[in-house]
Design an enzyme around this catalytic site. Sequence first.
Site, PDB file in Angstrom:
ATOM      1  N   ASP A 174       0.903  -1.139   0.000  1.00 53.04           N
ATOM      2  CA  ASP A 174       0.000   0.000   0.000  1.00 53.04           C
ATOM      3  C   ASP A 174       0.946   1.193   0.000  1.00 53.04           C
ATOM      4  O   ASP A 174       1.540   1.520   1.030  1.00 53.04           O
ATOM      5  CB  ASP A 174      -0.874   0.009   1.261  1.00 53.04           C
ATOM      6  CG  ASP A 174      -1.842   1.174   1.227  1.00 53.04           C
ATOM      7  OD1 ASP A 174      -1.503   2.195   0.593  1.00 53.04           O
ATOM      8  OD2 ASP A 174      -2.916   1.069   1.811  1.00 53.04           O
ATOM      9  N   HIS A 175       1.118   1.817  -1.170  1.00 49.54           N
ATOM     10  CA  HIS A 175       2.235   2.771  -1.273  1.00 49.54           C
ATOM     11  C   HIS A 175       2.062   3.959  -0.325  1.00 49.54           C
ATOM     12  O   HIS A 175       3.020   4.663  -0.037  1.00 49.54           O
ATOM     13  CB  HIS A 175       2.456   3.213  -2.726  1.00 49.54           C
ATOM     14  CG  HIS A 175       1.429   4.156  -3.240  1.00 49.54           C
ATOM     15  ND1 HIS A 175       0.338   3.729  -3.944  1.00 49.54           N
ATOM     16  CD2 HIS A 175       1.317   5.492  -3.135  1.00 49.54           C
ATOM     17  CE1 HIS A 175      -0.404   4.777  -4.240  1.00 49.54           C
ATOM     18  NE2 HIS A 175       0.166   5.855  -3.771  1.00 49.54           N
ATOM     19  N   HIS A 237      -5.792   2.590   1.335  1.00 49.01           N
ATOM     20  CA  HIS A 237      -5.128   3.792   1.852  1.00 49.01           C
ATOM     21  C   HIS A 237      -5.840   4.400   3.077  1.00 49.01           C
ATOM     22  O   HIS A 237      -5.218   4.679   4.096  1.00 49.01           O
ATOM     23  CB  HIS A 237      -5.049   4.884   0.791  1.00 49.01           C
ATOM     24  CG  HIS A 237      -4.395   4.444  -0.470  1.00 49.01           C
ATOM     25  ND1 HIS A 237      -3.361   3.543  -0.510  1.00 49.01           N
ATOM     26  CD2 HIS A 237      -4.623   4.787  -1.757  1.00 49.01           C
ATOM     27  CE1 HIS A 237      -2.977   3.361  -1.758  1.00 49.01           C
ATOM     28  NE2 HIS A 237      -3.729   4.096  -2.531  1.00 49.01           N
TER      29      HIS A 237
HETATM   30  P1  NAP Z   1      -0.482  -1.387 -17.313  1.00 49.31           P
HETATM   31  O1  NAP Z   1       0.082  -0.071 -17.723  1.00 49.31           O
HETATM   32  O2  NAP Z   1      -1.692  -1.897 -18.017  1.00 49.31           O
HETATM   33  O3  NAP Z   1       0.708  -2.444 -17.494  1.00 49.31           O
HETATM   34  C1  NAP Z   1       0.519  -3.806 -17.418  1.00 49.31           C
HETATM   35  C2  NAP Z   1       1.832  -4.518 -17.617  1.00 49.31           C
HETATM   36  O4  NAP Z   1       1.622  -5.925 -17.527  1.00 49.31           O
HETATM   37  C3  NAP Z   1       2.473  -4.288 -18.994  1.00 49.31           C
HETATM   38  O5  NAP Z   1       3.875  -4.289 -18.845  1.00 49.31           O
HETATM   39  C4  NAP Z   1       2.040  -5.494 -19.791  1.00 49.31           C
HETATM   40  O6  NAP Z   1       2.925  -5.727 -20.875  1.00 49.31           O
HETATM   41  C5  NAP Z   1       2.138  -6.563 -18.705  1.00 49.31           C
HETATM   42  N1  NAP Z   1       1.291  -7.732 -18.968  1.00 49.31           N
HETATM   43  C6  NAP Z   1      -0.008  -7.742 -19.341  1.00 49.31           C
HETATM   44  N2  NAP Z   1      -0.443  -9.014 -19.500  1.00 49.31           N
HETATM   45  C7  NAP Z   1       0.629  -9.799 -19.185  1.00 49.31           C
HETATM   46  C8  NAP Z   1       0.798 -11.193 -19.161  1.00 49.31           C
HETATM   47  N3  NAP Z   1      -0.189 -12.049 -19.497  1.00 49.31           N
HETATM   48  N4  NAP Z   1       2.007 -11.685 -18.784  1.00 49.31           N
HETATM   49  C9  NAP Z   1       3.039 -10.840 -18.463  1.00 49.31           C
HETATM   50  N5  NAP Z   1       2.919  -9.502 -18.481  1.00 49.31           N
HETATM   51  C10 NAP Z   1       1.729  -8.992 -18.849  1.00 49.31           C
HETATM   52  O7  NAP Z   1      -0.803  -1.456 -15.768  1.00 49.31           O
HETATM   53  P2  NAP Z   1      -0.234  -0.517 -14.598  1.00 49.31           P
HETATM   54  O8  NAP Z   1      -1.022   0.752 -14.573  1.00 49.31           O
HETATM   55  O9  NAP Z   1       1.248  -0.428 -14.701  1.00 49.31           O
HETATM   56  O10 NAP Z   1      -0.670  -1.318 -13.286  1.00 49.31           O
HETATM   57  C11 NAP Z   1      -0.007  -2.481 -12.858  1.00 49.31           C
HETATM   58  C12 NAP Z   1      -0.566  -2.904 -11.506  1.00 49.31           C
HETATM   59  O11 NAP Z   1      -0.315  -1.888 -10.557  1.00 49.31           O
HETATM   60  C13 NAP Z   1      -2.082  -3.090 -11.512  1.00 49.31           C
HETATM   61  O12 NAP Z   1      -2.408  -4.100 -10.582  1.00 49.31           O
HETATM   62  C14 NAP Z   1      -2.584  -1.753 -11.021  1.00 49.31           C
HETATM   63  O13 NAP Z   1      -3.854  -1.859 -10.429  1.00 49.31           O
HETATM   64  C15 NAP Z   1      -1.515  -1.438  -9.983  1.00 49.31           C
HETATM   65  N6  NAP Z   1      -1.376  -0.017  -9.708  1.00 49.31           N
HETATM   66  C16 NAP Z   1      -1.109   0.864 -10.706  1.00 49.31           C
HETATM   67  C17 NAP Z   1      -0.954   2.204 -10.414  1.00 49.31           C
HETATM   68  C18 NAP Z   1      -0.623   3.206 -11.480  1.00 49.31           C
HETATM   69  O14 NAP Z   1      -0.477   4.378 -11.122  1.00 49.31           O
HETATM   70  N7  NAP Z   1      -0.489   2.815 -12.726  1.00 49.31           N
HETATM   71  C19 NAP Z   1      -1.078   2.648  -9.086  1.00 49.31           C
HETATM   72  C20 NAP Z   1      -1.334   1.722  -8.078  1.00 49.31           C
HETATM   73  C21 NAP Z   1      -1.472   0.391  -8.402  1.00 49.31           C
HETATM   74  P3  NAP Z   1       2.512  -6.635 -22.156  1.00 49.31           P
HETATM   75  O15 NAP Z   1       1.145  -6.215 -22.563  1.00 49.31           O
HETATM   76  O16 NAP Z   1       3.586  -6.368 -23.151  1.00 49.31           O
HETATM   77  O17 NAP Z   1       2.547  -8.044 -21.681  1.00 49.31           O
END
Ligand code: NAP
Length: 486
Positions: A174-175, A237
Site C-alpha cells: 500500500d504505497h 489507503h
Molecule cells: P499497465 O500499464 O496496463 O501495465 C501492465 C503490464 O503488464 C504491462 O507491462 C504489460 O505488458 C504486462 N502484462 C499484461 N499481461 C501480461 C501477461 N499475461 N504476462 C506478463 N505480463 C503482462 O498497468 P499498470 O497501470 O502499470 O498497473 C499495474 C498494476 O499496478 C495493476 O495491478 C494496477 O492496479 C496497480 N497499480 C497501478 C498504479 C498506477 O499508477 N499505474 C497505481 C497503483 C497500483 P505486455 O502487454 O507487453 O505483456
Amino acid sequence: MEKLQAFDLVLFGGTGDLAMRKLLPALYRRFIAGQFPAEARVVGVARGDLTRDAYRAQVEASCRNHAVDGFDVAQWVAFAERLHYVRADGARPDSFGDLVQFLRGREAFTRIFFLSTAPTLFAGICDQIGSAGLATSLSRVVLEKPLGQDLTSASQINAHVGAIFSEPQIFRIDHYLGKEAVQNLLALRFGNALFEPLWRRGRIRHVQITVAETLGVETRGPFYDQTGALRDMVQNHLLQLLCIIAMEPPATSDADAMRDEKLKVLRALRPIAGRDVLNKTVRGQYKAGAAVGKPVVAYLDETGVPADSTTETFVAIKAEIDTWRWAGVPFYLRTGKRLQEKLSEIVITFEDVPHSIFDAEARSQSPNRLTIALQPKDSITLTILAKNPGETMRLKPVNLSLDLADSFKTRQLDAYERLLTDIIKGNLTLFMRRDELDAAWRWIDPIREGWQQYDGPPKLYTAGSWGPAAANSMISRDGFSWNGET
Ligand code: NAP
C-alpha cells in the site's frame, strides 16, 4: 548510504505505467544513491517482443522524465548495465523458459518477484514461478494493490500466492505506507509523550481523513469502472491511515508488533451493513464541471466507462471504532476523483473547553485541531486560540506549523524508493499482512452489499466541487463540518 544485499529484481509488468512512472525511476534513484551492490540486476518481464536495447531506451526516457535531482548520463549508463528484459506470459503456462535461463546459477542471491500487472494475473504468475522451480528460500513476492475485488477473490489470490511463498515472503504494497508523512505520523504518535494523554475519547471530538484528487480516471476508465473509490482508496489507503491514527502503541517497531495493533483496529471497526449505509455512507459520481480551471467531462463520458455505470468516484463514510479508547469518536473518511483540490490530510479535532471564561464576543468557535498533511505538503499544524492583538480581548485561531521538508532540508525518499529498499532488505513493517487485508475486506464488503440492496444510484456532484451535498449533510447531522468547509 547502506548498500543492499545482492539481488535479482524480476519486474512483471516491466513495460507498464506503474513500472515506467514509479518503480524504475525509483530504482534508478537508489542506484545513484549508491545502494546497488555490484551483482544487483533488474529485469523487466512482459509479453512484448522487445530487445534489451529497446527496453533500455524506454526506461531511459521515463527516468529522464521522472528525474528528481536531474538526469545523470554517466550514472544512467552504469544503471543500464544492470537492466535486462525477458519475455514471458503470466497467463500462458510453460512460458517462463527464458526467465529460468536468466536466473540460473543465481540461487544464492535475494530474488524479488514484483507483480506490477493486473491482479487477475497474480495467481497464474505465482503458479508458474512454482512450477518452473524459481521460488528459492531467499525469494520474495510483491503484490500491487488492488488485491482482489472482495474477500472471496482476495482469498483466492492469497491462497495461490501462499502455496508458493510463505507469509514472511509476501509483500503486499500500500504505497501510502511508504510516504514520509505516514512515517512521521508514527514518529509523532510514538516518539513524543505530549499527545498520548490526549489521544482518546473525552479529548478528541472527531477525526477526519480526506484523500482528494483533482484527476479523473484518465486512461484507466475500464479498470476504474470495475473498482470504484471504495475498493480503490478506502479499502487500503484510508483504512491504513485510520489504523495508524487509532492503533495502540506497539511494544516495538517490529513488523508483526505493528501489524498486530493495526489488525485490532480493523477488527474493532463497527460493521456498516444493510440500511446503515444510508446514514453512514455517501457515494457519489462526478458530472461535467471544471478541474483546476479547465472544463472536464462527466464520469459517464470518460473513455472506457459504460454510459449507465453506477460506479462511485466519491465516498464519504462515518466509521466508528468500538474500543475503550475510541468509543463515541467518529472517524469521517472522504475520498474522490475530480474534487476541488489535490489533498491528503488527517484532521484531529479536540474537545472544546468545558467552560469559557470569555464573554460571547471574545470567544471563538474553533476548537483545537491537529492537521497532518500528506499532500500537497508534508506538514503538521496545531491550531490553537490566541488573543487577537488590540484593545479588546478577542480569541482567534492561529497555527503552529511545521513544514517537514523545510525543517530537515534533505530530499525525502519517494514512497516507492522506500518500499523497494525495504523489500530488498526484507523489512515487512510497511506491508499488509494477509489477516489485515482480510479484515479490511470484511468491513468493506457489507458496505457494497448495502449499496446494492438499499441505496439508489450514486449522488451526482460537479467536477471541481467537494463532492455531493449529501456528504455535508452526513457530517452536519452530527453537528460538524468537513475541514475547510463551514
Ligand atoms: P499497465 O500499464 O496496463 O501495465 C501492465 C503490464 O503488464 C504491462 O507491462 C504489460 O505488458 C504486462 N502484462 C499484461 N499481461 C501480461 C501477461 N499475461 N504476462 C506478463 N505480463 C503482462 O498497468 P499498470 O497501470 O502499470 O498497473 C499495474 C498494476 O499496478 C495493476 O495491478 C494496477 O492496479 C496497480 N497499480 C497501478 C498504479 C498506477 O499508477 N499505474 C497505481 C497503483 C497500483 P505486455 O502487454 O507487453 O505483456
